[in-house]
Design an enzyme around this catalytic site. Structure first.
Site, PDB file in Angstrom:
ATOM      1  N   ASP A  89       0.820  -1.205   0.000  1.00 32.58           N
ATOM      2  CA  ASP A  89       0.000   0.000   0.000  1.00 32.58           C
ATOM      3  C   ASP A  89       0.856   1.257   0.000  1.00 32.58           C
ATOM      4  O   ASP A  89       1.951   1.295   0.569  1.00 32.58           O
ATOM      5  CB  ASP A  89      -0.897   0.036   1.245  1.00 32.58           C
ATOM      6  CG  ASP A  89      -2.046  -0.950   1.158  1.00 32.58           C
ATOM      7  OD1 ASP A  89      -2.322  -1.430   0.052  1.00 32.58           O
ATOM      8  OD2 ASP A  89      -2.657  -1.223   2.201  1.00 32.58           O
ATOM      9  N   ARG A  90       0.310   2.294  -0.611  1.00 30.23           N
ATOM     10  CA  ARG A  90       0.976   3.591  -0.593  1.00 30.23           C
ATOM     11  C   ARG A  90       0.841   4.254   0.771  1.00 30.23           C
ATOM     12  O   ARG A  90       1.785   4.873   1.268  1.00 30.23           O
ATOM     13  CB  ARG A  90       0.365   4.481  -1.680  1.00 30.23           C
ATOM     14  CG  ARG A  90       0.873   5.908  -1.681  1.00 30.23           C
ATOM     15  CD  ARG A  90       0.216   6.702  -2.801  1.00 30.23           C
ATOM     16  NE  ARG A  90       0.661   8.083  -2.812  1.00 30.23           N
ATOM     17  CZ  ARG A  90       0.252   8.985  -3.689  1.00 30.23           C
ATOM     18  NH1 ARG A  90      -0.607   8.642  -4.628  1.00 30.23           N
ATOM     19  NH2 ARG A  90       0.695  10.224  -3.636  1.00 30.23           N
TER      20      ARG A  90
END
Length: 345
Positions: A89-90
């Site tokens: 995930d960012r």
């Protein structure tokens, strides 16, 4: 929405049925980057020599592909020379491994230069093989949910999830922002053509198959059969992609299932999957793709929780390919605040 869209059994994750009923509790999610910490557990130690440089890196607010671009610039390498085991995930603090192919080069990583790109170097070592997709064993999570409303009912659900797990849906991340990946994939289905670019081709195929799997699993959840073996279900060995099939369920298999040694699975479809709309079947046939097994039930490992006023602190591990948000959606309605954090392009 096209006819092919309507024929698919679920749209992303939003419409997927809950195993224990829709949660009534609400909580803020990813208020701060440190509220979502994920650490990739490799499962083996680099051997210390070889032409591949392994880096364990921590990032904040940048996804895996952005980190690859940074490493490409820092080391003067083609992005093809940089590999990783899984996409992360960012939003949040993410620690994951990368490998750089450096034959004949005795380069050392520059921690200061990396820090200027928002990358923290945690470890590095040489190895004789490159990282491949799916190499790592598990992901370790530390998550903080804030401003909980209706938390009195959470203890029972926490215990239920620890004991019985949750449906192993693919998370919303698989389908892109506003399910844009499925729209993109359906474009190629309607053209009856595979994208030439490898990344686009892979995304279209994995998106369609994941969407179908979620729909199939959702039907099993509604029928309350997602934890029960059915004829032709694959039986997966724990911690492995190896599987076998049986003509009947037995007490021995049930004991192994209850101990966590084996898992009941479903299929990521191939072109011959029964019930697939004809255009999607034809599209999968172009890729000559084979059916793959995936566990129907996701059981968190070392699942622990602790209360701190109106905050809930969670710790657990998930096998590769599983989504933390899939577990969290069974626990509480999430108010995702990650979009309020500063963007980094």
């Amino acid at each position: 929405m096209s006819i092919q869209h309507q024929a698919l059994p679920a749209f992303g994750l939003d419409q997927a049925p809950y195993a224990y009923g829709a949660p009534v509790c609400q909580a803020d999610f990813k208020t701060f980057p440190q509220d979502f910490v994920v650490e990739e557990v490799l499962g083996f130690e680099p051997c210390g020599e070889g032409e591949h440089l392994f880096l364990l890196l921590q990032t904040d607010d940048q996804n895996t592909r952005f980190t690859v671009k940074c490493l490409s610039s820092l080391f003067g390498l083609s992005q093809r020379a940089i590999t990783y085991s899984g996409l992360k995930d960012r939003r949040g603090l993410t620690s994951q491994w990368f490998s750089l192919h450096l034959p004949g080069k005795n380069l050392e990583p520059d921690a200061v230069a990396m820090a200027e790109q928002g990358i923290t170097l945690l470890r590095y070592a040489r190895h004789n093989k490159k990282l491949r997709i799916g190499t790592h064993k598990t992901n370790r999570f530390q998550i903080v949910l804030r401003n909980l409303v209706g938390k009195d009912q959470l203890e029972q659900r926490l215990a239920l999830i620890k004991e019985s797990g949750v449906p192993n849906y693919f998370g919303a991340q698989r389908f892109g922002h506003d399910s844009g990946n499925i729209e993109e994939a359906m474009h190629w289905v309607e053209q009856n053509a595979l994208p030439r670019e490898k990344a686009l081709r892979s995304r279209a195929l994995t998106t369609l198959r994941s969407w179908w799997f979620n729909g199939m699993l959702g039907q099993r959840v509604l029928a309350q059969s997602w934890t029960r073996w059915q004829a032709e279900d694959p039986i997966l060995l724990d911690g492995s992609q190896s599987y076998f099939q049986e003509s009947a369920w037995s007490e021995v298999l049930e004991a192994r299932y209850q101990s966590g040694d084996i898992h009941i699975g479903g299929w990521l479809p191939c072109a011959e999957q029964e019930g697939l709309p004809a255009p999607i079947s034809a599209f999968l046939r172009l890729a000559a793709i084979k059916a793959e097994p995936r566990s129907l039930c996701l059981r968190p490992l070392n699942f622990q929780w602790q209360w701190c006023n109106d905050q809930l602190h969670l710790q657990f591990q998930l096998p590769k390919g599983a989504f933390a948000t899939t577990l969290l959606r069974e626990l509480t309605q999430l108010n995702d605040l990650s979009g309020l954090q500063q963007n980094k392009e």
